[in-house]
Design a protein around this motif. Structure first.
Motif, PDB file in Angstrom:
ATOM      1  N   LEU A  27       0.826  -1.204   0.000  1.00  0.00           N
ATOM      2  CA  LEU A  27       0.000   0.000   0.000  1.00  0.00           C
ATOM      3  C   LEU A  27       0.861   1.255   0.000  1.00  0.00           C
ATOM      4  O   LEU A  27       0.521   2.263  -0.626  1.00  0.00           O
ATOM      5  CB  LEU A  27      -0.924   0.011   1.222  1.00  0.00           C
ATOM      6  CG  LEU A  27      -1.971  -1.109   1.298  1.00  0.00           C
ATOM      7  CD1 LEU A  27      -2.800  -0.966   2.567  1.00  0.00           C
ATOM      8  CD2 LEU A  27      -2.874  -1.097   0.064  1.00  0.00           C
ATOM      9  N   LEU A  30       1.762   2.049  -3.468  1.00  0.00           N
ATOM     10  CA  LEU A  30       0.661   2.636  -4.230  1.00  0.00           C
ATOM     11  C   LEU A  30       0.398   4.080  -3.814  1.00  0.00           C
ATOM     12  O   LEU A  30       0.028   4.918  -4.634  1.00  0.00           O
ATOM     13  CB  LEU A  30      -0.621   1.808  -4.017  1.00  0.00           C
ATOM     14  CG  LEU A  30      -0.599   0.382  -4.575  1.00  0.00           C
ATOM     15  CD1 LEU A  30      -1.854  -0.358  -4.161  1.00  0.00           C
ATOM     16  CD2 LEU A  30      -0.485   0.408  -6.098  1.00  0.00           C
ATOM     17  N   GLU A  31       0.577   4.346  -2.510  1.00  0.00           N
ATOM     18  CA  GLU A  31       0.360   5.660  -1.899  1.00  0.00           C
ATOM     19  C   GLU A  31      -1.122   5.999  -1.842  1.00  0.00           C
ATOM     20  O   GLU A  31      -1.909   5.612  -2.713  1.00  0.00           O
ATOM     21  CB  GLU A  31       1.110   6.770  -2.646  1.00  0.00           C
ATOM     22  CG  GLU A  31       2.617   6.616  -2.597  1.00  0.00           C
ATOM     23  CD  GLU A  31       3.317   7.857  -3.128  1.00  0.00           C
ATOM     24  OE1 GLU A  31       2.664   8.682  -3.798  1.00  0.00           O
ATOM     25  OE2 GLU A  31       4.520   8.002  -2.864  1.00  0.00           O
ATOM     26  N   PRO A  32      -1.504   6.765  -0.798  1.00  0.00           N
ATOM     27  CA  PRO A  32      -2.899   7.173  -0.679  1.00  0.00           C
ATOM     28  C   PRO A  32      -3.263   8.244  -1.697  1.00  0.00           C
ATOM     29  O   PRO A  32      -2.391   8.841  -2.330  1.00  0.00           O
ATOM     30  CB  PRO A  32      -2.980   7.735   0.745  1.00  0.00           C
ATOM     31  CG  PRO A  32      -1.588   8.184   1.045  1.00  0.00           C
ATOM     32  CD  PRO A  32      -0.695   7.209   0.334  1.00  0.00           C
ATOM     33  N   SER A 188      -6.508   0.262   2.647  1.00  0.00           N
ATOM     34  CA  SER A 188      -6.583  -0.197   1.257  1.00  0.00           C
ATOM     35  C   SER A 188      -7.463   0.724   0.426  1.00  0.00           C
ATOM     36  O   SER A 188      -7.135   1.072  -0.713  1.00  0.00           O
ATOM     37  CB  SER A 188      -7.119  -1.632   1.216  1.00  0.00           C
ATOM     38  OG  SER A 188      -6.259  -2.510   1.922  1.00  0.00           O
ATOM     39  N   THR A 191      -5.970   4.068  -1.025  1.00  0.00           N
ATOM     40  CA  THR A 191      -5.095   4.098  -2.204  1.00  0.00           C
ATOM     41  C   THR A 191      -5.886   4.404  -3.471  1.00  0.00           C
ATOM     42  O   THR A 191      -5.313   4.866  -4.457  1.00  0.00           O
ATOM     43  CB  THR A 191      -4.370   2.751  -2.402  1.00  0.00           C
ATOM     44  OG1 THR A 191      -5.329   1.739  -2.707  1.00  0.00           O
ATOM     45  CG2 THR A 191      -3.585   2.373  -1.155  1.00  0.00           C
TER      46      THR A 191
END
Length: 216
Positions: A27, A30-32, A188, A191
């Motif tokens: 995660l 992917l980064e928020p 999750s 992201t």
């Protein structure tokens, strides 16, 4: 009976946290979502994860009261993450933008609302109703004992001297594992990638013995 169940539960919990840790690593890549409130919510979820894992380590090492004391900030960090995601916190975010100019004796200006107020605010949002129900239920069941442990109240003082019943420890750990599982779902979602949610279903199936609710 519960002594043996507790002995079996603890190593499984560490396996579950290892699974979650590996997912968090993905995660992070992917980064928020870039919006500041979502990034702050993500960091609040990371804090919740760290509190939960630290609580387990303290309990395993015999520091039971200290471990239980971390369960409240684990839960509160999750609530704060949802509050940041869904509630109208524009005013607070505006204050945060000037945090560098706030003096040490003015930090109260940057405090988020109290736990109960964040939950009330969330009830008026589009946050998932089934998750809010679980979060309210957790607070109803656990608020008094967790407050006692966090603030070194009578439950903590008595338990630290006389020991804790295995059933109480078993139930508390499983309830907080449910908080950890909801936290993983929040992280999750932040992201913005649908595929980031796929391991969450596997989490519930693989570690159903660690959670208080059985999932089909």
């Amino acid at each position: 009976m519960y002594k043996s169940k507790l002995d079996a539960l603890l190593p499984r919990c560490f396996e579950m946290y290892e699974y979650m840790s590996e997912h968090i690593d993905l995660l992070r890549e992917l980064e928020p979502v870039p919006e500041i409130k979502h990034r702050l919510a993500f960091q609040s979820g990371i804090l919740s994860f760290e509190h939960g894992l630290s609580a387990l380590k303290l309990i395993q090492d015999g520091f039971l009261s200290s471990g239980f004391a971390l369960m409240r900030p684990q839960y509160e960090s999750l609530i704060r993450g949802f509050w940041l995601m869904f509630a109208d916190n524009t005013t607070w975010l505006a204050k945060l933008s000037s945090a560098g100019q706030v003096k040490a004796d003015e930090f109260k200006k940057l405090e988020t609302p109290m736990l109960g107020d964040m939950l009330k605010a969330l009830d008026k949002t589009e946050a998932p109703a089934h998750i809010l129900t679980q979060l309210h239920e957790f607070r109803t069941i656990n608020n008094t004992p967790l407050n006692s442990f966090t603030h070194s109240g009578l439950l903590a003082l008595i338990g630290n001297g006389n020991g804790y019943e295995p059933k109480m420890m078993y139930d508390a750990i499983r309830n907080c594992n449910a908080v950890a599982a909801i936290n993983m779902q929040m992280l999750s979602n932040l992201t913005g990638y649908d595929e980031a949610m796929e391991p969450i279903s596997d989490l519930h199936h693989q570690f159903v013995d660690c959670l208080p609710i059985h999932h089909a």
